[in-house]
Structure formats: structure tokens, C-alpha cells
Design a protein around this motif. Sequence first.
Motif, PDB file in Angstrom:
ATOM      1  N   GLU A  88     -17.106   7.172 -11.852  1.00 22.18           N
ATOM      2  CA  GLU A  88     -17.336   8.069 -10.728  1.00 22.18           C
ATOM      3  C   GLU A  88     -16.053   8.817 -10.422  1.00 22.18           C
ATOM      4  OE1 GLU A  88     -18.773   5.779  -7.497  1.00 22.18           O
ATOM      5  OE2 GLU A  88     -20.682   5.261  -8.462  1.00 22.18           O
ATOM      6  N   ALA A  89     -16.131  10.139 -10.339  1.00 22.68           N
ATOM      7  CA  ALA A  89     -14.945  10.945 -10.050  1.00 22.68           C
ATOM      8  C   ALA A  89     -14.571  10.874  -8.571  1.00 22.68           C
ATOM      9  CB  ALA A  89     -15.177  12.394 -10.458  1.00 22.68           C
ATOM     10  N   GLU A  90     -15.527  10.510  -7.711  1.00 25.80           N
ATOM     11  CA  GLU A  90     -15.285  10.394  -6.274  1.00 25.80           C
ATOM     12  C   GLU A  90     -15.586   8.963  -5.841  1.00 25.80           C
ATOM     13  OE1 GLU A  90     -14.217  12.857  -4.319  1.00 25.80           O
ATOM     14  OE2 GLU A  90     -14.287  14.477  -5.805  1.00 25.80           O
ATOM     15  N   ILE A  91     -14.606   8.307  -5.216  1.00 24.32           N
ATOM     16  CA  ILE A  91     -14.766   6.930  -4.743  1.00 24.32           C
ATOM     17  C   ILE A  91     -14.677   6.919  -3.226  1.00 24.32           C
ATOM     18  CG2 ILE A  91     -13.815   4.590  -4.804  1.00 24.32           C
ATOM     19  CD1 ILE A  91     -12.624   5.267  -7.543  1.00 24.32           C
ATOM     20  N   PRO A 142     -10.413  -4.085  -4.521  1.00 20.10           N
ATOM     21  CA  PRO A 142     -10.607  -3.727  -5.936  1.00 20.10           C
ATOM     22  C   PRO A 142     -11.103  -2.292  -6.084  1.00 20.10           C
ATOM     23  CG  PRO A 142     -11.619  -5.840  -5.418  1.00 20.10           C
ATOM     24  CD  PRO A 142     -11.241  -5.223  -4.111  1.00 20.10           C
ATOM     25  N   LEU A 143     -10.560  -1.591  -7.077  1.00 19.66           N
ATOM     26  CA  LEU A 143     -10.967  -0.220  -7.377  1.00 19.66           C
ATOM     27  C   LEU A 143     -11.722  -0.184  -8.698  1.00 19.66           C
ATOM     28  CD1 LEU A 143      -7.664   1.679  -6.449  1.00 19.66           C
ATOM     29  CD2 LEU A 143      -9.785   1.579  -5.106  1.00 19.66           C
ATOM     30  N   ALA A 144     -12.507   0.854  -8.872  1.00 17.42           N
ATOM     31  CA  ALA A 144     -13.225   1.032 -10.134  1.00 17.42           C
ATOM     32  C   ALA A 144     -12.233   1.203 -11.277  1.00 17.42           C
ATOM     33  CB  ALA A 144     -14.145   2.241 -10.047  1.00 17.42           C
ATOM     34  N   GLU A 145     -12.505   0.548 -12.398  1.00 15.56           N
ATOM     35  CA  GLU A 145     -11.640   0.655 -13.565  1.00 15.56           C
ATOM     36  C   GLU A 145     -12.042   1.843 -14.433  1.00 15.56           C
ATOM     37  OE1 GLU A 145     -11.394  -3.075 -15.670  1.00 15.56           O
ATOM     38  OE2 GLU A 145     -11.719  -4.194 -13.807  1.00 15.56           O
ATOM     39  N   ALA A 146     -11.048   2.425 -15.083  1.00 14.59           N
ATOM     40  CA  ALA A 146     -11.323   3.495 -16.049  1.00 14.59           C
ATOM     41  C   ALA A 146     -11.679   2.869 -17.397  1.00 14.59           C
ATOM     42  CB  ALA A 146     -10.106   4.407 -16.192  1.00 14.59           C
ATOM     43  N   HIS A 147     -12.342   3.642 -18.231  1.00 13.89           N
ATOM     44  CA  HIS A 147     -12.738   3.163 -19.560  1.00 13.89           C
ATOM     45  C   HIS A 147     -12.248   4.150 -20.619  1.00 13.89           C
ATOM     46  CE1 HIS A 147     -15.049   1.384 -22.779  1.00 13.89           C
ATOM     47  NE2 HIS A 147     -15.649   2.543 -23.003  1.00 13.89           N
ATOM     48  N   ALA A 190      -8.849   9.638  10.791  1.00 14.09           N
ATOM     49  CA  ALA A 190     -10.144   9.027  10.472  1.00 14.09           C
ATOM     50  C   ALA A 190     -10.359   8.921   8.964  1.00 14.09           C
ATOM     51  CB  ALA A 190     -11.273   9.838  11.100  1.00 14.09           C
ATOM     52  N   PHE A 191      -9.664   9.766   8.161  1.00 21.47           N
ATOM     53  CA  PHE A 191      -9.858   9.771   6.712  1.00 21.47           C
ATOM     54  C   PHE A 191      -8.502   9.792   6.002  1.00 21.47           C
ATOM     55  CE2 PHE A 191     -13.411  12.059   8.659  1.00 21.47           C
ATOM     56  CZ  PHE A 191     -14.488  11.313   8.194  1.00 21.47           C
ATOM     57  N   HIS A 192      -8.476   9.231   4.811  1.00 19.90           N
ATOM     58  CA  HIS A 192      -7.280   9.249   3.964  1.00 19.90           C
ATOM     59  C   HIS A 192      -7.721   9.648   2.558  1.00 19.90           C
ATOM     60  CE1 HIS A 192      -4.797   7.109   7.000  1.00 19.90           C
ATOM     61  NE2 HIS A 192      -5.961   6.554   7.323  1.00 19.90           N
ATOM     62  N   GLU A 193      -7.065  10.663   1.983  1.00 15.72           N
ATOM     63  CA  GLU A 193      -7.400  11.174   0.652  1.00 15.72           C
ATOM     64  C   GLU A 193      -6.346  10.720  -0.347  1.00 15.72           C
ATOM     65  OE1 GLU A 193     -10.091  12.808  -0.050  1.00 15.72           O
ATOM     66  OE2 GLU A 193     -10.836  13.350   1.947  1.00 15.72           O
ATOM     67  N   LEU A 194      -6.786  10.056  -1.431  1.00 14.30           N
ATOM     68  CA  LEU A 194      -5.892   9.525  -2.460  1.00 14.30           C
ATOM     69  C   LEU A 194      -6.379   9.981  -3.829  1.00 14.30           C
ATOM     70  CD1 LEU A 194      -5.930   5.833  -1.165  1.00 14.30           C
ATOM     71  CD2 LEU A 194      -4.291   7.599  -0.517  1.00 14.30           C
ATOM     72  N   VAL A 195      -5.471   9.912  -4.821  1.00 19.40           N
ATOM     73  CA  VAL A 195      -5.825  10.204  -6.213  1.00 19.40           C
ATOM     74  C   VAL A 195      -5.365   9.050  -7.077  1.00 19.40           C
ATOM     75  CG1 VAL A 195      -5.471  11.733  -8.183  1.00 19.40           C
ATOM     76  CG2 VAL A 195      -5.688  12.703  -5.885  1.00 19.40           C
ATOM     77  N   LEU A 196      -6.297   8.450  -7.825  1.00 19.22           N
ATOM     78  CA  LEU A 196      -5.996   7.384  -8.777  1.00 19.22           C
ATOM     79  C   LEU A 196      -6.005   7.978 -10.178  1.00 19.22           C
ATOM     80  CD1 LEU A 196      -5.551   4.346  -9.361  1.00 19.22           C
ATOM     81  CD2 LEU A 196      -8.047   4.122  -9.495  1.00 19.22           C
ATOM     82  N   ARG A 197      -4.887   7.811 -10.886  1.00 17.00           N
ATOM     83  CA  ARG A 197      -4.757   8.389 -12.229  1.00 17.00           C
ATOM     84  C   ARG A 197      -4.629   7.268 -13.260  1.00 17.00           C
ATOM     85  NH1 ARG A 197      -1.407  11.583 -10.999  1.00 17.00           N
ATOM     86  NH2 ARG A 197      -2.555  13.555 -11.091  1.00 17.00           N
ATOM     87  N   ALA A 198      -5.420   7.354 -14.346  1.00 19.76           N
ATOM     88  CA  ALA A 198      -5.363   6.401 -15.456  1.00 19.76           C
ATOM     89  C   ALA A 198      -4.827   7.126 -16.690  1.00 19.76           C
ATOM     90  CB  ALA A 198      -6.748   5.830 -15.747  1.00 19.76           C
ATOM     91  N   ARG A 258     -10.815  10.650  -7.338  1.00 19.22           N
ATOM     92  CA  ARG A 258     -10.395  10.892  -5.960  1.00 19.22           C
ATOM     93  C   ARG A 258     -10.956   9.777  -5.076  1.00 19.22           C
ATOM     94  NH1 ARG A 258      -8.170  15.779  -5.289  1.00 19.22           N
ATOM     95  NH2 ARG A 258      -8.416  15.617  -3.015  1.00 19.22           N
ATOM     96  N   ILE A 259     -10.094   9.241  -4.208  1.00 16.49           N
ATOM     97  CA  ILE A 259     -10.480   8.152  -3.316  1.00 16.49           C
ATOM     98  C   ILE A 259     -10.432   8.657  -1.877  1.00 16.49           C
ATOM     99  CG2 ILE A 259      -9.975   5.805  -2.549  1.00 16.49           C
ATOM    100  CD1 ILE A 259      -8.478   5.396  -5.193  1.00 16.49           C
ATOM    101  N   ARG A 260     -11.531   8.488  -1.181  1.00 16.03           N
ATOM    102  CA  ARG A 260     -11.594   8.881   0.232  1.00 16.03           C
ATOM    103  C   ARG A 260     -11.813   7.606   1.052  1.00 16.03           C
ATOM    104  NH1 ARG A 260     -12.854  13.534   3.328  1.00 16.03           N
ATOM    105  NH2 ARG A 260     -14.037  13.104   5.234  1.00 16.03           N
ATOM    106  N   VAL A 261     -10.829   7.257   1.872  1.00 18.51           N
ATOM    107  CA  VAL A 261     -10.893   6.059   2.701  1.00 18.51           C
ATOM    108  C   VAL A 261     -11.263   6.473   4.121  1.00 18.51           C
ATOM    109  CG1 VAL A 261      -9.669   4.035   3.544  1.00 18.51           C
ATOM    110  CG2 VAL A 261      -9.148   4.938   1.269  1.00 18.51           C
ATOM    111  N   THR A 262     -12.335   5.886   4.638  1.00 18.90           N
ATOM    112  CA  THR A 262     -12.785   6.150   6.001  1.00 18.90           C
ATOM    113  C   THR A 262     -12.430   4.957   6.884  1.00 18.90           C
ATOM    114  OG1 THR A 262     -14.638   7.459   5.160  1.00 18.90           O
ATOM    115  CG2 THR A 262     -14.768   6.716   7.446  1.00 18.90           C
ATOM    116  N   GLY A 263     -11.728   5.202   7.976  1.00 16.26           N
ATOM    117  CA  GLY A 263     -11.389   4.135   8.909  1.00 16.26           C
ATOM    118  C   GLY A 263     -12.561   3.832   9.833  1.00 16.26           C
ATOM    119  N   LEU A 264     -12.819   2.527  10.060  1.00 17.85           N
ATOM    120  CA  LEU A 264     -13.956   2.099  10.872  1.00 17.85           C
ATOM    121  C   LEU A 264     -13.504   1.227  12.034  1.00 17.85           C
ATOM    122  CD1 LEU A 264     -16.344   1.018   7.983  1.00 17.85           C
ATOM    123  CD2 LEU A 264     -16.363   3.199   9.200  1.00 17.85           C
TER     124      LEU A 264
END
Length: 330
Positions: free
Chosen positions: A92-95, A110-115, A163-171, A184-190
Motif C-alpha cells: 500500500e502506497a498510503e498507510i 509495526p509498519l508494513a514491510e516492503a517486498h 491532529a495529523f502527522h505526515e511521514l515518508v517510509l523509504r525502502a 506515505r504514512i498519515r498518523v491521526t491523533g485520537l
Amino acid sequence: FVGDVAKDLGLQPLALGDRGFQIVSEGRTQYFAVHGKTGHLVTAERIDREQLCRLVEKCLLRCELIMEREMKFYEIEVEISDINDNAPRFREAEIELRMNEMTAPGSRFPLAEAHDPDSGRNSLQSYELSGDEHFSLAVQAGPGGDQRPELVLAKALDREEAAFHELVLRASDGGDPARTGTARIRVTGLDANDNAPAFSQAEYTVRVPEDVPVGSVLVTVTATDNDEGLNGQVKYWLKKVSDIASDIFRLDNETGEIMLLRTLDFEDGNSYELEVQAHDGGGLFDTTKVTISVTDVNDNMPVISVRSAISEISEDAPSGTVVALLHVHD
């Protein structure tokens, strides 16, 4: 050019044509041929190592050179070496991550692993994270040596501040030049949620025969959450699944049922591992492992093929004379 068959057999190239020969490979596709004039083994089809050897570290293609007039055969093994023709790729390109603002710094997610289907240095080698001071990256080594990225909360969240945090995970792989893939990782605070879902089992194991009907429910995972309302509503997601398994099984996000999408084949794969997460509406989760073992049924007949045979034989031929070469495979 793959190899000089005539030289390796100590034959003159012209002798191959005089003696009568053929190249026979397992399977429908003939990947190699012998050039009659030079005695060179050459490629006859395009070879894709990742397609042929998805689960095998050392990729070998085997064929036989049949000398028809001499009634002899020679086994040929060709090892297919890897090139860096694949980049790491996230499913998934968007997490999307939902994180409670009361989460303690140092908590890991845990984050999604690349293949990357390439092998050795050409396969996945490293991860890096960019984008926000609230988060850092940790990489754990799995039991099989695989790298498992984890998002680490470095600084406490304040939902009213952001309320939101935008991150980029690179493999990245280890090729030269290296190939990369990003998510791209989008973290929503709850707001606070004080109970996480809990699976009834830390690990689910099921054995099914390979002829189980398509559409069957193989196993149902169950998690409960003591919270009320949205924070107590549990949904299920596949956290880790191989490309092969994702084509075979489907998880019902509402019920936790794992169903069969297509026919199993013991000869193609006899065991599959899935990681399932149960998420509540407040961003908390639990993880369980599901192992599906496939048992063999007798669904293949032996196949007999005549590789070479002589058309006539003298009545005074001695006992033990070879008259045909047969191959049996099940």
C-alpha cells in the motif's frame, strides 16, 4: 550464449548433427536450444528469475541433451543469477495509523514491510523514515533474517496542537545503483481509549486438504474489546501477507473469517503464514499469527513420456540392449 555443449562432451560441432540430438526440458516452456552448427547451448525464451524461482534462493533450470543414434542422454543444469531488475515495493502506497494522544513515548508500532523479489544484495536492505520530530524508526530482525520496520513515538502527541502527522517510509535495496520504494504514512491523533482488542488465541493453526472447495471458511479469528461505542468496535486487517497468499485467501474485516479465493495445490505450496491485526475505533490493536497447512491428496496421475526410442532392432541383438528411454513423473 549459455555454454559450449559440444566442447564439454568432447565432440566436434558437426558431429552433433550427424548423431541426431534433441533438447528436452521439464515443463511446457523450452528455455534452451542447441545450435547445430556450433554446438552452443543458447537461450530459446526470455528468462525471468523471479517468475521461475519465487521461493527458491538458488535458481536452477534443468534439461537433457538426447543423443538419439547412440541412445544416450546428458543432464544439463543452468543456474540463473539475479540482476537488480526489481525495486522494493510496499503493498500500500498510503498507510493510515490512528494513535492515542496518551500513548507513552517509546511505544512501537509495526509498519508494513516492503517486498523485493530480487535476491542477495539486490533484495531489500534498509529502511529510513522522514517527516516529523514526533517519530523515529526502529528496524527489528525477524526469525528468518527479514527486516521489520517499527514506528517509534519519540515525543508525546498533543491532538490539540496537531491532529495529523505526515511521514515518508523509504525502502532501499543494495543494488548499484540502488532502487527504492516509498510509502506515505498519515498518523491521526485520537482521544483516550483505555482498552485494546485482545485475540482469543495468540496463534491460530489449521490443517486443510488441498481439495477444499473455493469459498470455504478455513478459520475464524476472534478478538474482543471491553470498551463501549466506537472504541469497542473491532475490525480485522491483514498486517503481513505474501503476494502469493493474498491471491489465495481473503479476510472478512467484520467477522474475522478467512476464506479460500482459489483452489489450493499442495505441490505449489504446503504452508502459509498470515499476521492479522484487530483494531478498535480508538486506534488500539492486537496481533495474532495464523498458520494454514495444506495436506496432500492424490490428485495427480503419473505421466509417462517416451524421450527416445529406436524404430527397429536386429533379431540377434543381445539381451540388455536399450531400445527406449522413458521418463515417469508424478
